[in-house]
Design a protein around this motif. Structure first.
Motif, PDB file in Angstrom:
ATOM      1  N   SER A 188       0.868  -1.188   0.000  1.00 25.10           N
ATOM      2  CA  SER A 188       0.000   0.000   0.000  1.00 25.10           C
ATOM      3  C   SER A 188       0.895   1.226   0.000  1.00 25.10           C
ATOM      4  CB  SER A 188      -0.889   0.013   1.246  1.00 25.10           C
ATOM      5  OG  SER A 188      -0.101  -0.069   2.419  1.00 25.10           O
ATOM      6  N   VAL A 189       0.346   2.345  -0.422  1.00 20.20           N
ATOM      7  CA  VAL A 189       1.164   3.551  -0.501  1.00 20.20           C
ATOM      8  C   VAL A 189       1.710   3.892   0.894  1.00 20.20           C
ATOM      9  CG1 VAL A 189      -0.857   5.114  -0.291  1.00 20.20           C
ATOM     10  CG2 VAL A 189       1.275   5.905  -1.362  1.00 20.20           C
ATOM     11  N   LEU A 245      -4.523   7.090  -4.448  1.00 19.40           N
ATOM     12  CA  LEU A 245      -3.543   6.078  -4.015  1.00 19.40           C
ATOM     13  C   LEU A 245      -4.146   5.176  -2.940  1.00 19.40           C
ATOM     14  CD1 LEU A 245      -0.321   8.290  -3.985  1.00 19.40           C
ATOM     15  CD2 LEU A 245      -1.107   6.718  -5.767  1.00 19.40           C
ATOM     16  N   VAL A 269      -5.436  -3.398  -4.492  1.00 19.88           N
ATOM     17  CA  VAL A 269      -4.412  -4.446  -4.373  1.00 19.88           C
ATOM     18  C   VAL A 269      -4.842  -5.475  -3.326  1.00 19.88           C
ATOM     19  CG1 VAL A 269      -2.029  -4.964  -3.784  1.00 19.88           C
ATOM     20  CG2 VAL A 269      -2.534  -2.874  -5.019  1.00 19.88           C
ATOM     21  N   THR A 326       8.851  -4.501  -2.256  1.00 17.96           N
ATOM     22  CA  THR A 326       9.263  -3.300  -2.993  1.00 17.96           C
ATOM     23  C   THR A 326      10.771  -3.153  -2.861  1.00 17.96           C
ATOM     24  OG1 THR A 326       7.171  -2.244  -2.441  1.00 17.96           O
ATOM     25  CG2 THR A 326       8.943  -0.790  -3.158  1.00 17.96           C
ATOM     26  N   ARG A 371      13.747  -0.549  -3.647  1.00 18.54           N
ATOM     27  CA  ARG A 371      14.042   0.832  -4.065  1.00 18.54           C
ATOM     28  C   ARG A 371      15.474   1.002  -4.533  1.00 18.54           C
ATOM     29  NH1 ARG A 371      10.687   0.746   0.326  1.00 18.54           N
ATOM     30  NH2 ARG A 371       8.591   1.439  -0.227  1.00 18.54           N
TER      31      ARG A 371
END
Ligand SMILES: Cc1cc2nc3c(=O)[nH]c(=O)nc-3n(C[C@H](O)[C@H](O)[C@H](O)COP(=O)(O)O)c2cc1C
Length: 333
Positions: free
Chosen positions: A28-29, A63, A70, A127, A129
Motif C-alpha cells: 500500500s502507498v 492512491l 491491491v 518493494t 528501491r
C-alpha cells in the motif's frame, strides 16, 4: 452438524484465512494499509479506512483506492489458492464506513497451478528501491508482464522518448512535493521511527543515499539505512497503468490490476517499483496523460527491471496485526 452448515463454516474459515493472508502481504502507498475487512458467514466486505489516507499527498484518495484494489485482488488470489472463486460486487458508496467491495456467491473450483503460483508470488513480493541491474528485461518478459493487465485497466510500456518525458515529469513532481510543507510533514510522519508499530516505512527499507536513476522516484526527505550501492538503473523499463476513466471505481480496479501485474512480475523475477508522486501531482499527471490515447488516464507509473543479484533481499516492511484490520461478524444462526 448439517452438511450445509459445514459448507458455510469451511467457506467462512477460508474467508478469514484469505483476509489474513491479504493484509499480511498486500502493498500500500507508504505502507498505510488503508483498509478494513469484515468477515460474515459466507460473505466478505472490504472497507476503506480514510483515517489512514494521506490527506496532503493524496487528497483525492486515488492512491488509497489503488492500495485497496491491491488488497482486494490479494484476497481473490488467496481464495483461488484454496479452491474458491467468488463474485466481486464493487460499490460506489459515500457511506461511513465506506464499503468498496463485497465478495459473495462462492463456488468450489479446482486449484490450478496458476492460482498456486500467484499465491506463492504474493508471499515473495516486496518493494525494492535499489537501482535495478544493468541487464535489461527481455521483450518476451515485458510482453508477459504487460499482457497480465487485460481488463479495463491496461499497462502501457513507454518508448525511450516517453521515458525522457516521464523523467521530466517525475523531476517536476519531486520539486512540487518538496515545496509542499503539509506533504513533507505527512511524509515525515509515515517514514519516521516513532511510527506506531506495523505501518509506515522503517529506515531499513529506505535508501541510504539518493539512487542514481534516469527517472527520480519518491524522495523520502531523509536517508534510510538500506545500502543501495552505486548502480544506475539505466536498463530499467517504465510503464503506465491506465484506463478510460479517472474515477474512484477505476482506481480500485487499477489497484487490482497492479496486484496482478506485480505478482506476474514477481513470478518472472522482475522487480517492480511504483512511482506515485508523478500521478499525485495534477500537472505531472496531465503530462503522463499525453503519452496515452486521447481518452485514457494514467493511474500509476512503474519501474520494472531485474534486481541486482548480489544485493540479496531488502528487509520486510512490517504490517499491522491482522486483528486490527479484520472484523469477524458473529454467527447469527
Ligand atoms: C499505490 C501504491 C503506490 C506506491 N508508491 C510508491 C512510491 O511512490 N515510492 C516507493 O518507493 N514505494 C511506493 N509503493 C510501495 C509501498 O511503499 C510498499 O508497498 C509498502 O511500503 C509495503 O512494502 P512491501 O511492498 O515491500 O511489502 C507504493 C505502493 C502502492 C500500492
Amino acid at each position: 452438524m448439517s452438511s450445509s452448515t459445514s459448507y458455510t463454516e469451511q467457506l467462512t474459515d477460508a474467508l478469514v484465512d484469505a483476509a489474513i493472508q491479504a493484509v499480511r502481504h498486500a502493498p500500500s502507498v507508504l505502507n498505510t494499509q488503508p483498509w478494513r475487512w469484515r468477515v460474515h458467514p459466507a460473505r466478505l466486505e472490504l472497507f476503506a479506512d480514510r483515517s489512514r489516507q494521506l490527506s496532503a499527498m493524496d487528497p483525492d484518495g486515488r492512491l488509497l483506492m489503488l492500495s485497496c484494489g491491491v488488497v482486494l485482488d490479494h484476497v481473490r488470489v488467496s481464495l483461488a489458492a484454496q479452491g474458491w472463486v467468488s463474485h466481486i460486487r464493487r460499490t460506489s458508496s459515500t457511506s461511513t464506513p465506506e464499503l468498496l467491495a463485497t465478495l459473495t456467491s462462492f463456488d468450489r473450483v479446482e486449484i490450478t497451478p496458476k492460482a498456486q503460483h500467484q499465491a506463492h508470488a504474493m508471499r515473495r513480493r516486496y518493494t525494492d528501491r535499489r537501482p535495478v541491474s544493468e541487464q535489461p528485461l527481455s521483450p518476451a518478459v515485458i510482453r508477459a508482464v504487460a499482457a497480465s493487465a487485460d481488463g479495463r485497466v491496461r499497462l502501457h510500456v513507454l518508448s525511450p522518448d516517453q521515458v525522457l518525458d516521464l523523467s521530466a515529469a517525475a523531476s517536476r513532481a519531486v520539486t512540487v512535493a518538496a515545496k509542499d510543507a503539509f506533504a513533507r510533514a505527512e511524509l515525515e510522519y509515515w517514514t519516521s521511527r516513532t511510527m506506531p508499530e506495523g505501518s509506515g516505512l522503517p529506515a531499513a527499507v529506505l535508501p541510504d543515499h539518493c539512487p542514481q536513476t534516469s527517472v527520480p522516484g519518491r524522495r523520502f526527505g531523509h536517508p534510510g539505512t538500506l545500502p543501495i550501492g552505486s548502480g544506475h538503473d539505466r536498463a530499467a523499463t517504465y510503464a503506465l497503468l491506465y484506463g478510460d476513466e479517472d474515477v474512484a471505481e477505476r482506481w480500485l480496479e487499477a489497484g487490482e490490476a497492479l496486484s496482478t501485474v506485480w505478482l506476474t512480475a514477481t513470478a518472472l523475477n522482475v522487480s517492480v517499483l511504483p512511482l506515485s508522486d508523478v500521478v499525485s501531482v495534477p500537472a505531472t499527471r496531465e503530462a503522463l496523460r499525453r503519452m496515452l490515447r486521447t481518452f485514457d488516464h494514467p493511474y500509476l507509473a512503474l519501474r520494472l527491471g531485474i534486481a541486482e543479484p548480489q544485493s540479496g533481499t531488502p528487509p520486510r516492511t512490517p504490517r499491522l496485526p491482522a486483528a486490527q484490520l479484520i472484523d469477524a461478524v458473529p454467527w447469527t444462526t
